[in-house]
Write an enzyme that holds these catalytic residues in place. Structure first.
Site, PDB file in Angstrom:
ATOM      1  CE  LYS A 100      -1.594   1.557   4.094  1.00  0.00           C
ATOM      2  NZ  LYS A 100      -1.284   2.941   4.452  1.00  0.00           N
ATOM      3  CG  ASN A 101       2.377   2.571   3.485  1.00  0.00           C
ATOM      4  OD1 ASN A 101       1.222   2.892   3.225  1.00  0.00           O
ATOM      5  ND2 ASN A 101       2.781   2.271   4.705  1.00  0.00           N
ATOM      6  CB  CYS A 144      -4.969  10.028  11.935  1.00  0.00           C
ATOM      7  SG  CYS A 144      -3.356   9.311  12.145  1.00  0.00           S
ATOM      8  NE  ARG A 151       0.629  10.119  10.649  1.00  0.00           N
ATOM      9  CZ  ARG A 151       0.260   9.099   9.850  1.00  0.00           C
ATOM     10  NH1 ARG A 151      -0.977   8.667   9.881  1.00  0.00           N
ATOM     11  NH2 ARG A 151       1.108   8.582   8.996  1.00  0.00           N
ATOM     12  CG  ASP A 211       3.119   1.050   9.690  1.00  0.00           C
ATOM     13  OD1 ASP A 211       3.336   1.299   8.504  1.00  0.00           O
ATOM     14  OD2 ASP A 211       2.873   1.933  10.532  1.00  0.00           O
ATOM     15  NE  ARG A 249      -7.028   4.564   5.569  1.00  0.00           N
ATOM     16  CZ  ARG A 249      -6.444   5.625   6.125  1.00  0.00           C
ATOM     17  NH1 ARG A 249      -6.931   6.134   7.246  1.00  0.00           N
ATOM     18  NH2 ARG A 249      -5.385   6.178   5.578  1.00  0.00           N
TER      19      ARG A 249
HETATM   20  C1  EPZ Z   1       4.479   6.669   6.587  1.00  0.00           C
HETATM   21  O1  EPZ Z   1       3.752   7.671   7.262  1.00  0.00           O
HETATM   22  C2  EPZ Z   1       3.522   5.488   6.444  1.00  0.00           C
HETATM   23  N1  EPZ Z   1       2.368   5.887   5.653  1.00  0.00           N
HETATM   24  C3  EPZ Z   1       3.067   5.035   7.833  1.00  0.00           C
HETATM   25  O2  EPZ Z   1       2.242   3.886   7.663  1.00  0.00           O
HETATM   26  C4  EPZ Z   1       4.305   4.637   8.632  1.00  0.00           C
HETATM   27  O3  EPZ Z   1       3.901   4.292   9.936  1.00  0.00           O
HETATM   28  C5  EPZ Z   1       5.280   5.830   8.690  1.00  0.00           C
HETATM   29  O4  EPZ Z   1       5.609   6.254   7.361  1.00  0.00           O
HETATM   30  C6  EPZ Z   1       6.568   5.484   9.412  1.00  0.00           C
HETATM   31  O5  EPZ Z   1       7.178   4.417   8.768  1.00  0.00           O
HETATM   32  C7  EPZ Z   1       2.479   5.845   4.306  1.00  0.00           C
HETATM   33  O6  EPZ Z   1       3.512   5.513   3.756  1.00  0.00           O
HETATM   34  C8  EPZ Z   1       1.249   6.218   3.526  1.00  0.00           C
HETATM   35  P1  EPZ Z   1       6.751   9.842   8.687  1.00  0.00           P
HETATM   36  P2  EPZ Z   1       4.349   9.190   7.301  1.00  0.00           P
HETATM   37  O7  EPZ Z   1       6.716  11.138   7.936  1.00  0.00           O
HETATM   38  O8  EPZ Z   1       5.076   9.465   6.047  1.00  0.00           O
HETATM   39  C9  EPZ Z   1       7.083  13.151  12.124  1.00  0.00           C
HETATM   40  C10 EPZ Z   1       0.279   2.629   7.814  1.00  0.00           C
HETATM   41  O9  EPZ Z   1      -0.289   2.073   8.755  1.00  0.00           O
HETATM   42  N2  EPZ Z   1       6.925  14.195  11.091  1.00  0.00           N
HETATM   43  O10 EPZ Z   1       7.836   8.851   8.371  1.00  0.00           O
HETATM   44  O11 EPZ Z   1       3.240  10.092   7.686  1.00  0.00           O
HETATM   45  C11 EPZ Z   1       5.837  12.283  12.282  1.00  0.00           C
HETATM   46  O12 EPZ Z   1       4.899  12.917  13.132  1.00  0.00           O
HETATM   47  C12 EPZ Z   1       0.847   4.008   8.012  1.00  0.00           C
HETATM   48  O13 EPZ Z   1       0.435   2.132   6.673  1.00  0.00           O
HETATM   49  C13 EPZ Z   1       6.984  15.545  11.466  1.00  0.00           C
HETATM   50  O14 EPZ Z   1       7.134  15.864  12.630  1.00  0.00           O
HETATM   51  O15 EPZ Z   1       5.361   9.084   8.524  1.00  0.00           O
HETATM   52  C14 EPZ Z   1       6.406  11.017  12.871  1.00  0.00           C
HETATM   53  O16 EPZ Z   1       6.576  11.174  14.274  1.00  0.00           O
HETATM   54  C15 EPZ Z   1       0.640   4.528   9.422  1.00  0.00           C
HETATM   55  N3  EPZ Z   1       6.843  16.499  10.516  1.00  0.00           N
HETATM   56  C16 EPZ Z   1       7.778  10.923  12.216  1.00  0.00           C
HETATM   57  O17 EPZ Z   1       8.078  12.224  11.701  1.00  0.00           O
HETATM   58  C17 EPZ Z   1       6.674  16.191   9.174  1.00  0.00           C
HETATM   59  O18 EPZ Z   1       6.575  17.129   8.344  1.00  0.00           O
HETATM   60  C18 EPZ Z   1       7.851   9.928  11.066  1.00  0.00           C
HETATM   61  O19 EPZ Z   1       6.711  10.167  10.252  1.00  0.00           O
HETATM   62  C19 EPZ Z   1       6.618  14.817   8.814  1.00  0.00           C
HETATM   63  C20 EPZ Z   1       6.758  13.837   9.780  1.00  0.00           C
END
Ligand code: EPZ
Length: 440
Positions: free
Chosen positions: A22-23, A117, A122, A305, A396
């Site tokens: 999915k990702n 969420c 996020r 995840d 999802r």
């Molecule tokens: C991706 O989310 C995945 N989603 C998530 O999978 C996964 O848990 C996550 O990466 C971590 O591996 C998709 O790929 C669609 P991040 P993403 O940016 O990109 C902080 C699932 O169940 N952050 O790597 O949103 C953030 O809050 C989902 O399939 C900021 O602070 O995650 C987090 O603490 C859930 N500011 C950390 O970085 C920003 O601008 C990592 O988040 C961006 C992120």
């Protein structure tokens, strides 16, 4: 909201094919819209998030549909709207990838700020800072990000912390910027690499994906192409844990074992026997799981995840497990597991899980996609009947999870909420029909 009715106690046995990731699918479908001409994408999972991103891109003017061989066709040539609608984008954070696309393709983007969420707040501050480095003007008005750039210019960008979404969004924008962009402290997830390989197959010039420094030499045009995405390592990990929690024996097909290294090691520590093939895993439980301590981390660390499904298995393990979640605030499922008899205490970012000999069925609710998966696994092991509401959340990110589990012997039934009869009919019905209707 549809429900799942599960009667636990049956060890899972048999072979299951893992779906496409999915990702990977979500950013790759968006990236297909950066090109001129049609892309045909294979191994795309038919789940709700793919449906949502397709609807958003269709609304912007792209043509997207599944053909009879379940390949996804994307023709972006009619993509000319730069405003994404609130009611679709708010459903899924990954929709924010359209910002990178629209800035690169149209020089303008108006995209709703993704809300928080179940995983806590996020923010997208790293994304916005990166777009500004590339020369975009960013304003936030009435909950919308309004971004504009006559021309995106390559730049050196340091991403504050490992962020999959930021790395992906900036790769999308930089692939057609003028000059070279260097992303430092980039995310190394396999889905980032999959996207880079696809973009390069369309004529992009991206090097270093999979390391923490990615170099992108912008190009003027990209050409649509055919591409098959990688298998879903999180779905595969979910089935490995499902085998452990039900004392079963499974063969997983269509997997990429090296994407699961940390998961395999932790599941072996929990007592599972795992034999690797080229694109298969043979998993065998050796009895009650053993307690394991773990900490989630960006790839190649243990994936956040899989924290929730793994915790479900630890709730019946022999001993006490300490699980530390370093990426998100994602322990809301613990209250639901407690209703099934789990003995878990959460202290800030850490869960202390005292294994109990048996869980019992209860009425529980999925609070997010992976929490839903954790509850399904717990229900498969629990004595008696569990009713899980909020199944749309599981749909999802898992393609036909209940169908796949039933084929492995699980006593699991989907209770429709009256709108559609079964998930398959829903998929083959409104979901695919509307996606295929948009086809040629
Ligand atoms: C991706 O989310 C995945 N989603 C998530 O999978 C996964 O848990 C996550 O990466 C971590 O591996 C998709 O790929 C669609 P991040 P993403 O940016 O990109 C902080 C699932 O169940 N952050 O790597 O949103 C953030 O809050 C989902 O399939 C900021 O602070 O995650 C987090 O603490 C859930 N500011 C950390 O970085 C920003 O601008 C990592 O988040 C961006 C992120």
């Amino acid at each position: 909201m549809a429900k799942l009715l599960i009667r636990g106690g049956t060890p899972l046995k048999g072979m299951v094919n893992i779906s496409g990731a999915k990702n990977s699918a979500l950013p790759i479908i968006v990236a297909a819209c950066l090109a001129d001409g049609e892309s045909i994408l294979e191994n795309i999972p038919q789940d709700i998030d793919v449906y949502t991103i397709s609807l958003i891109l269709r609304e912007l003017g792209a043509e997207i549909w599944f053909d009879e061989k379940k390949r996804l066709h994307v023709i972006p040539d009619g993509l000319e709207r730069y405003q994404a609608s609130y009611d679709l984008v708010r459903k899924m954070r990954a929709s924010f990838y359209v910002t990178g696309l629209l800035l690169a393709r149209l020089g303008k983007a108006e995209v709703p700020l993704p809300g928080g969420c179940a995983l806590g707040s996020r923010p997208v501050d790293y994304h916005l800072k990166g777009f500004q480095s590339l020369g975009a003007k960013i304003n936030i008005e009435h909950g919308f990000v309004k971004a504009e750039a006559d021309e995106l210019m390559g730049s050196k960008i340091y991403i504050n912390r490992s962020s999959v979404g930021t790395t992906i969004n900036l790769m999308l924008a930089a692939s057609r910027a003028k000059g070279t962009t260097i992303l430092e402290n980039a995310a190394k997830e396999p889905e980032v690499v999959d996207l880079a390989i696809y973009l390069n197959s369309m004529g992009a010039r991206i090097r270093g994906a999979g390391t923490d420094v990615i170099r992108i030499d912008g190009v003027d045009t990209l050409k649509g192409t055919e591409y098959g995405i990688i298998a879903d390592r999180i779905e595969a990990g979910t089935f490995i844990v499902a085998c452990g929690i039900t004392n079963g024996e499974l063969v997983l097909g269509n997997v990429v074992p090296e994407h699961l290294r940390s998961t395999i090691l932790k599941c072996e520590e929990a007592g599972l026997e795992i034999e690797e093939g080229t694109n298969t895993l043979r998993v065998r439980s050796t009895g009650r799981p053993l307690s394991v301590d773990l900490e989630t981390a960006p790839y190649p660390g243990f994936p956040t995840d899989l924290q929730q499904p793994f915790a479900a298995m630890m709730s019946i393990a022999d001993g006490t497990s300490i699980i530390r979640e370093t990426i998100f605030d994602r322990f809301r499922y613990v209250d639901e597991l407690r209703r099934m008899g789990a003995d878990i205490r959460v202290d800030r970012d850490t869960a202390i899980i005292r294994g109990v000999s048996e869980l019992t069925g209860a009425q529980v609710e999925a609070t997010d996609l992976r929490a839903g998966a954790a509850l399904v696994l717990a229900a498969l092991a629990a004595k008696g009947e569990t009713e899980i509401s909020g199944v749309e959340l599981v749909d999802r990110g898992y393609e036909h999870l209940d169908v796949k589990l039933r084929q492995l012997g699980a006593d699991i039934e989907r209770i429709p909420d009256g709108e559609e009869d079964t998930f398959e009919e829903y998929l083959e019905g409104p979901l695919l029909e509307s996606l295929s209707k948009m086809g040629r």
